[in-house]
Design a protein around this motif. Sequence first.
Motif, short mmCIF file in Angstrom:
data_model
loop_
_atom_site.label_atom_id
_atom_site.label_comp_id
_atom_site.label_asym_id
_atom_site.label_seq_id
_atom_site.Cartn_x
_atom_site.Cartn_y
_atom_site.Cartn_z
N ALA A 82 -23.01 68.75 36.51
CA ALA A 82 -22.04 68.40 35.42
C ALA A 82 -22.51 69.50 34.24
O ALA A 82 -21.24 69.59 33.75
CB ALA A 82 -22.32 66.91 35.03
N VAL A 83 -23.52 69.65 34.07
CA VAL A 83 -23.80 70.63 32.82
C VAL A 83 -23.25 71.99 33.18
O VAL A 83 -22.36 72.68 32.36
CB VAL A 83 -25.20 70.75 32.50
N MET A 84 -23.40 72.54 34.54
CA MET A 84 -22.79 73.81 34.96
C MET A 84 -21.26 73.82 34.85
O MET A 84 -20.80 74.70 34.17
CB MET A 84 -23.34 74.21 36.32
N LEU A 85 -20.67 72.79 35.36
CA LEU A 85 -19.32 72.68 35.35
C LEU A 85 -18.77 72.64 34.01
O LEU A 85 -17.66 73.03 33.48
CB LEU A 85 -18.67 71.43 36.12
N SER A 86 -19.35 71.80 32.95
CA SER A 86 -19.15 71.58 31.78
C SER A 86 -18.71 73.19 31.07
O SER A 86 -17.97 73.21 30.27
CB SER A 86 -19.83 70.60 31.04
N PHE A 87 -19.86 73.90 31.17
CA PHE A 87 -19.75 75.21 30.74
C PHE A 87 -18.64 75.91 31.05
O PHE A 87 -17.94 76.79 30.48
CB PHE A 87 -21.37 76.19 31.07
N GLU A 88 -18.37 75.97 32.45
CA GLU A 88 -17.25 76.67 33.23
C GLU A 88 -15.98 76.12 32.57
O GLU A 88 -15.10 77.20 32.27
CB GLU A 88 -17.42 76.75 34.42
N VAL A 89 -15.51 74.96 32.44
CA VAL A 89 -14.57 74.31 32.12
C VAL A 89 -14.27 74.62 30.74
O VAL A 89 -13.07 74.97 30.16
CB VAL A 89 -14.45 72.74 32.49
N ALA A 90 -15.47 74.52 29.78
CA ALA A 90 -15.10 74.99 28.37
C ALA A 90 -14.41 76.32 28.08
O ALA A 90 -13.85 76.54 27.28
CB ALA A 90 -16.34 74.71 27.64
N GLN A 125 -10.46 71.23 27.32
CA GLN A 125 -11.71 71.10 26.60
C GLN A 125 -12.36 69.33 26.56
O GLN A 125 -13.22 69.48 26.78
CB GLN A 125 -11.14 71.46 25.07
N ARG A 126 -11.30 68.45 26.62
CA ARG A 126 -11.51 67.11 26.74
C ARG A 126 -12.43 66.87 28.08
O ARG A 126 -13.30 66.20 28.41
CB ARG A 126 -10.53 66.08 26.52
N SER A 127 -11.65 67.59 29.23
CA SER A 127 -12.43 67.56 30.32
C SER A 127 -14.06 68.15 30.51
O SER A 127 -14.91 67.53 30.95
CB SER A 127 -11.80 68.52 31.56
N ALA A 128 -14.26 69.17 29.58
CA ALA A 128 -15.63 69.88 29.51
C ALA A 128 -16.40 68.91 28.68
O ALA A 128 -17.46 68.60 29.14
CB ALA A 128 -15.36 70.92 28.78
N ASP A 129 -15.77 68.15 27.64
CA ASP A 129 -16.68 67.27 27.13
C ASP A 129 -16.93 65.88 27.67
O ASP A 129 -17.92 65.43 27.74
CB ASP A 129 -15.69 66.68 25.81
N GLU A 130 -15.97 65.62 28.72
CA GLU A 130 -16.33 64.44 29.67
C GLU A 130 -17.37 64.73 30.68
O GLU A 130 -18.30 63.95 31.39
CB GLU A 130 -15.24 63.75 30.50
N LEU A 131 -17.34 66.05 31.20
CA LEU A 131 -18.31 66.49 31.96
C LEU A 131 -19.79 66.60 31.45
O LEU A 131 -20.69 66.31 31.90
CB LEU A 131 -18.13 67.98 32.56
N ARG A 132 -19.89 66.87 30.02
CA ARG A 132 -21.20 66.80 29.51
C ARG A 132 -21.62 65.51 29.39
O ARG A 132 -22.77 65.15 29.33
CB ARG A 132 -20.88 67.37 28.16
N ASN A 133 -20.54 64.41 29.09
CA ASN A 133 -21.12 63.10 28.95
C ASN A 133 -21.62 62.78 30.37
O ASN A 133 -22.39 61.63 30.18
CB ASN A 133 -19.86 62.13 28.57
N ALA A 134 -20.87 62.94 31.42
CA ALA A 134 -21.42 62.69 32.69
C ALA A 134 -22.74 62.97 32.95
O ALA A 134 -23.77 62.35 33.62
CB ALA A 134 -20.58 63.25 33.94
#
Length: 173
Positions: A82-90, A125-134
Amino acid sequence: MATTTPPGKGAKFASGAGAAAGSFVGAAAGGFVPPINVTVNNGKNAVPGPRNGGPSQSLLPAPEFTSPAQIRDYCNSLRAAAVMLSFEVAMAAEILKAVLGTVPDPDGRIGGSKIRAFKVSRKLQRSADELRNAAKLAAACYASFAQEYEGELNAHRAKPRPAAQPRMTWGQQ
């Protein structure tokens, strides 16, 4: 008259396409040049996957929760993915905002193109935020497990054994 394709043409195309895409995006974003990699896949020697009729590979281990170690590994794998994906999506959200910000506004409003780009990229960007929350919740899941089952975990932890006492060997005389 048939033409033959040189063996390295796919590689030459991929490098040329990557350079062209990078310079296009750089020019469109006003000097911001993100790293772009273009992969050309001709299907030869393809690894079996969900699209090729083979088994799919997952980012996470199988959800077999038969030991505390498996629970910890699953939560840790989920957190890392989730951390890796959040960086990529952001990063993708920022690139999308930069690229869409260069599209002229149809009504000719000042700043209209930036506003439209922000509205669209905000969802990414909200998707990236939600991945960080996950990622945070996955870590919290294991912490909650360790807290709730502390008694069972402590009962089965390795207990220090007393130092072995030297024994008399009567057979050696």
